[in-house]
Design an enzyme around this catalytic site. Structure first.
Site, mmCIF file in Angstrom:
data_model
loop_
_atom_site.group_PDB
_atom_site.id
_atom_site.type_symbol
_atom_site.label_atom_id
_atom_site.label_comp_id
_atom_site.label_asym_id
_atom_site.label_seq_id
_atom_site.Cartn_x
_atom_site.Cartn_y
_atom_site.Cartn_z
ATOM 1 N N GLU A 48 -5.744 -3.360 3.897
ATOM 2 C CA GLU A 48 -4.770 -2.788 4.942
ATOM 3 C C GLU A 48 -5.592 -2.668 6.317
ATOM 4 O OE1 GLU A 48 -3.656 -1.118 0.948
ATOM 5 O OE2 GLU A 48 -5.242 -1.760 1.718
ATOM 6 N N CYS A 76 -4.090 3.403 -0.753
ATOM 7 C CA CYS A 76 -4.883 4.415 -1.143
ATOM 8 C C CYS A 76 -4.636 5.338 -0.026
ATOM 9 C CB CYS A 76 -6.299 4.209 -1.196
ATOM 10 S SG CYS A 76 -7.224 3.774 0.550
ATOM 11 N N CYS A 79 -5.692 4.359 3.564
ATOM 12 C CA CYS A 79 -4.807 3.080 4.095
ATOM 13 C C CYS A 79 -3.527 3.762 4.272
ATOM 14 C CB CYS A 79 -4.765 2.141 3.170
ATOM 15 S SG CYS A 79 -6.400 1.024 2.968
#
Length: 142
Positions: A48, A76, A79
């Site tokens: 990402e 996560c 990101c």
């Protein structure tokens, strides 16, 4: 999402965790990437992060409004924050990540009052395929 899966396959070939991402705007692919944390020796080189950087460079703007992000695994916290800062319009992701995810799992970043921008979120896109890729990858490492 097929392009994100193709990127995840490239990650496997490179010995990386099979996560792929693609940014699309107006029906056109702007950027694509896969995890490169091991290759780049960079803990922030998640698919990402890399695809957002590449898309911003390609478009000449740090804001990716009217852009959609497809990724094979739930992002996560790092990101998710980058997705918010980039003002991504829609996020589509495959497998949930109960341990490290931050969208539908964990801190649920986009629901926090400190989150400046909340993309539309569509989860479970190719979930079984994404989960199987990860299971196969980690089983081969044991």
């Amino acid at each position: 999402m097929e392009i994100a899966f193709a990127e995840a396959e490239l990650a496997v070939a490179a010995g990386e965790v099979p996560i792929g991402a693609v940014v699309v705007r107006a029906g056109e692919v702007v950027a694509r990437a896969y995890n490169r944390t091991l290759s780049d020796k960079d803990p922030t080189a998640h698919a990402e992060m890399l695809v957002l950087r590449a898309a911003a460079a390609q478009l000449g703007n740090e804001r990716l409004a009217d852009s959609d992000l497809y990724v094979t695994l739930e992002p996560c916290t790092m990101c998710a924050a980058a997705i918010s800062l980039a003002r991504v319009r829609r996020l589509y992701f495959g497998a949930a990540d109960p341990k490290g995810g931050a969208v539908d799992s964990g801190v649920r970043f986009f629901t926090q009052p400190t989150c400046h921008h909340r993309p539309e979120v569509y989860s479970g896109i190719g979930e079984e395929r994404a989960a199987q890729m990860l299971k196969t990858f980690f089983a081969s490492r044991r």
